[in-house]
Design an enzyme around this catalytic site. Structure first.
Site, PDB file in Angstrom:
ATOM      1  N   LYS A   1      -6.933  -9.743  -8.288  1.00  0.00           N
ATOM      2  CA  LYS A   1      -7.851 -10.261  -7.662  1.00  0.00           C
ATOM      3  C   LYS A   1      -8.692  -9.166  -7.751  1.00  0.00           C
ATOM      4  O   LYS A   1      -8.089  -7.774  -7.998  1.00  0.00           O
ATOM      5  CB  LYS A   1      -7.898 -10.423  -6.485  1.00  0.00           C
ATOM      6  CG  LYS A   1      -8.054  -9.393  -5.485  1.00  0.00           C
ATOM      7  CD  LYS A   1      -7.753  -9.412  -4.025  1.00  0.00           C
ATOM      8  CE  LYS A   1      -8.081  -8.323  -2.895  1.00  0.00           C
ATOM      9  NZ  LYS A   1      -8.671  -8.153  -1.499  1.00  0.00           N
TER      10      LYS A   1
ATOM     11  N   LYS B   1       1.105  -1.365  -0.678  1.00  0.00           N
ATOM     12  CA  LYS B   1      -0.071   0.424  -0.026  1.00  0.00           C
ATOM     13  C   LYS B   1       0.472   1.154  -0.173  1.00  0.00           C
ATOM     14  O   LYS B   1       0.534   1.990  -0.730  1.00  0.00           O
ATOM     15  CB  LYS B   1      -0.974   0.142   1.369  1.00  0.00           C
ATOM     16  CG  LYS B   1      -1.899  -0.811   0.708  1.00  0.00           C
ATOM     17  CD  LYS B   1      -3.000  -0.739   1.237  1.00  0.00           C
ATOM     18  CE  LYS B   1      -4.523  -2.083   1.293  1.00  0.00           C
ATOM     19  NZ  LYS B   1      -5.935  -2.102   1.561  1.00  0.00           N
TER      20      LYS B   1
ATOM     21  N   LYS C   1     -12.384  -4.177  -4.517  1.00  0.00           N
ATOM     22  CA  LYS C   1     -13.701  -2.440  -4.584  1.00  0.00           C
ATOM     23  C   LYS C   1     -13.532  -1.861  -4.819  1.00  0.00           C
ATOM     24  O   LYS C   1     -13.968  -1.275  -5.442  1.00  0.00           O
ATOM     25  CB  LYS C   1     -14.733  -3.261  -3.272  1.00  0.00           C
ATOM     26  CG  LYS C   1     -14.043  -3.021  -1.841  1.00  0.00           C
ATOM     27  CD  LYS C   1     -15.097  -2.819  -1.040  1.00  0.00           C
ATOM     28  CE  LYS C   1     -14.944  -3.945  -0.140  1.00  0.00           C
ATOM     29  NZ  LYS C   1     -13.351  -3.449   1.082  1.00  0.00           N
TER      30      LYS C   1
HETATM   31  P1  ATP Z   1      -9.913  -2.870  -0.680  1.00  0.00           P
HETATM   32  O1  ATP Z   1      -9.924  -2.860  -2.921  1.00  0.00           O
HETATM   33  O2  ATP Z   1     -11.287  -1.755  -0.010  1.00  0.00           O
HETATM   34  O3  ATP Z   1      -8.294  -3.284  -0.442  1.00  0.00           O
HETATM   35  P2  ATP Z   1     -10.692  -5.439  -1.250  1.00  0.00           P
HETATM   36  O4  ATP Z   1     -12.093  -6.057  -2.021  1.00  0.00           O
HETATM   37  O5  ATP Z   1     -10.036  -6.296  -1.674  1.00  0.00           O
HETATM   38  O6  ATP Z   1     -10.965  -4.281  -0.298  1.00  0.00           O
HETATM   39  P3  ATP Z   1     -11.674  -6.525   1.419  1.00  0.00           P
HETATM   40  O7  ATP Z   1     -12.351  -5.450   2.003  1.00  0.00           O
HETATM   41  O8  ATP Z   1      -9.722  -5.947   1.880  1.00  0.00           O
HETATM   42  O9  ATP Z   1     -11.280  -6.385   0.055  1.00  0.00           O
HETATM   43  O10 ATP Z   1     -11.696  -7.881   1.871  1.00  0.00           O
HETATM   44  C1  ATP Z   1     -12.902  -8.097   2.300  1.00  0.00           C
HETATM   45  C2  ATP Z   1     -13.392  -9.933   2.609  1.00  0.00           C
HETATM   46  O11 ATP Z   1     -13.916  -9.718   1.008  1.00  0.00           O
HETATM   47  C3  ATP Z   1     -11.972 -10.478   3.043  1.00  0.00           C
HETATM   48  O12 ATP Z   1     -11.911 -11.009   3.576  1.00  0.00           O
HETATM   49  C4  ATP Z   1     -10.937 -10.841   1.162  1.00  0.00           C
HETATM   50  O13 ATP Z   1     -10.263 -12.362   1.388  1.00  0.00           O
HETATM   51  C5  ATP Z   1     -12.084 -10.698   0.864  1.00  0.00           C
HETATM   52  N1  ATP Z   1     -11.941 -10.812  -0.858  1.00  0.00           N
HETATM   53  C6  ATP Z   1     -11.635  -9.017  -0.761  1.00  0.00           C
HETATM   54  N2  ATP Z   1     -12.025  -9.521  -2.130  1.00  0.00           N
HETATM   55  C7  ATP Z   1     -11.727 -11.009  -2.618  1.00  0.00           C
HETATM   56  C8  ATP Z   1     -11.634 -11.491  -3.854  1.00  0.00           C
HETATM   57  N3  ATP Z   1     -11.404 -11.047  -4.966  1.00  0.00           N
HETATM   58  N4  ATP Z   1     -12.189 -13.537  -3.917  1.00  0.00           N
HETATM   59  C9  ATP Z   1     -12.304 -13.998  -2.929  1.00  0.00           C
HETATM   60  N5  ATP Z   1     -12.603 -12.874  -1.423  1.00  0.00           N
HETATM   61  C10 ATP Z   1     -12.394 -11.574  -1.264  1.00  0.00           C
END
Ligand code: ATP
Ligand code: LTN
Length: 342
Positions: A205, A123, A208
């Site tokens: 991956k 980050k 969001k």
């Molecule tokens: P950001 O983009 O804000 O970093 P993010 O979409 O990566 O957020 P997080 O808030 O970090 O999501 O994660 C929330 C939950 O969703 C965690 O348990 C994470 O492991 C799961 N998660 C996030 N993205 C994925 C994905 N692409 N596939 C499966 N699980 C996911």
């Protein structure tokens, strides 16, 4: 008598805790990889789920937008079927114990171990303009979140396992220095935990905070938008629906289709034998739209009832504070903070 018995049974259930940051509308990845499973496990465990708004302060978001996203994230958990009769759902900052515990955990965390956290390195490389101290001590706040509730299991994705290890290290050290205080939490990895990749770059991956809307399916997208996004998903130049190394785009679509329909990879290959990617993409889009339809409808209903939403937040905060305060008081005694007399 039967009421007492069931209360007792409830207390004997193992505690599961997890949080999600209010950094945008949840994606299909969040849903299939995390929240959908949170709904399933609430039947067997004592589950605590929270919106990690304090963690989200490590990135800059317009304040009005942050408030709205926090409300939305809370409503989304309920819309995805997290039931406040079964699970404790709350906003992290509504329970002041988190901030207080976070500071104590900061003082139990070593600079060296925090420096080794890959999320911090990633980050800070991505946002060189805002490498704040909160980003650095993010894992300490997270350790506090988990330890406050004496969680047995923490369902997190691979990106957070290092933070969980860190939590166990801090807890072990604390127990050793000040006496047995914390339960050591373990990761919880469901058998059917799918990792969903970006539709535009299937090697990274789905996330969001991705700025390309075509790359992610938001769980609030309507049917037409979902189908359109799947139609433009990046695949390959072959025309064979099968799960194989090197076919990242198709593998991702198959993973999604399998997670939503429950069909095996072999069954999917057989279903689309002799058909083109167009048919397959349409089927994936339709299946996903169908899965998400109730979520979208529930969400609208919940967001339209502001009083209900606020009451659920209030009740969640009250119960979370009650539970967390027990551990916090113990921790303060252990480290030698003078407890105020009330
Ligand atoms: P950001 O983009 O804000 O970093 P993010 O979409 O990566 O957020 P997080 O808030 O970090 O999501 O994660 C929330 C939950 O969703 C965690 O348990 C994470 O492991 C799961 N998660 C996030 N993205 C994925 C994905 N692409 N596939 C499966 N699980 C996911
Ligand atoms: N860092 C997590 C969110 C989070 C969390 C937690 C998860 C904050 N505190 C405690 C589990 C337990 C994330 O970004 N997914």
């Amino acid at each position: 008598m039967s009421e007492n018995t069931s209360a007792q049974e409830k207390n004997e259930k193992k505690i599961i805790l997890s949080g999600i940051q209010p950094t945008g509308v949840f994606t299909l990845g969040n849903y299939l990889g995390a929240v959908r499973n949170w709904r399933v496990i609430q039947e067997q465990y004592n589950c605590y789920y929270f919106i990690a708004d304090l963690h989200s302060l490590t990135i800059h978001i317009d304040p009005q937008k942050r408030r709205e996203q926090t409300r939305q994230a809370f409503a989304l958990l309920l819309a995805c079927g997290i039931d406040t009769e079964k699970s404790l759902v709350f906003v992290q900052s509504h329970n002041k114990c988190h901030a207080e515990m976070g500071w104590i955990m900061d003082c139990c965390s070593q600079f060296g171990e925090l420096s080794r956290m890959t999320q911090f390195k990633d980050k800070s490389a991505k946002h060189p303009e805002n490498i704040n101290a909160g980003l650095f001590t993010y894992p300490s706040l997270m350790a506090g979140d988990i330890l406050l509730y004496q969680a047995d299991y923490v369902p997190v994705g691979a990106d957070q396992t290092q933070h969980l290890e860190f939590t166990r290290d801090v807890a072990t050290r604390f127990n050793h220095t000040y006496g047995e205080t914390f339960k050591l939490p373990e990761g919880y990895y469901p058998k059917a935990g799918a990792r969903i990749m970006s539709l535009q770059d299937p090697t990274s991956k789905m996330s969001k905070s991705d700025t390309n809307p075509k790359a992610t399916i938001s769980i609030l997208d309507d049917e037409n938008v979902i189908i359109k996004k799947f139609k433009s998903a990046v695949t390959d130049s072959e025309a064979e629906v099968c799960y194989r190394e090197g076919k990242d785009g198709i593998n991702n679509l198959m993973t999604i289709y399998s997670a939503v329909t429950g069909k095996s990879m072999d069954a999917i290959t057989a279903e689309f034998a002799g058909k083109g990617y167009g048919d397959f993409k349409l089927a994936v889009g339709e299946a996903v739209a169908e899965e998400l339809r109730p979520v979208r409808e529930n969400f609208q209903r919940i967001m339209n009832d502001r009083a209900y939403l606020e009451e659920e937040m209030r009740k969640g905060a009250e119960r979370a504070t009650y539970i967390a305060n027990k551990t916090l008081t113990k921790v303060k005694k252990r480290v030698g903070l003078l407890l105020e007399k009330r």
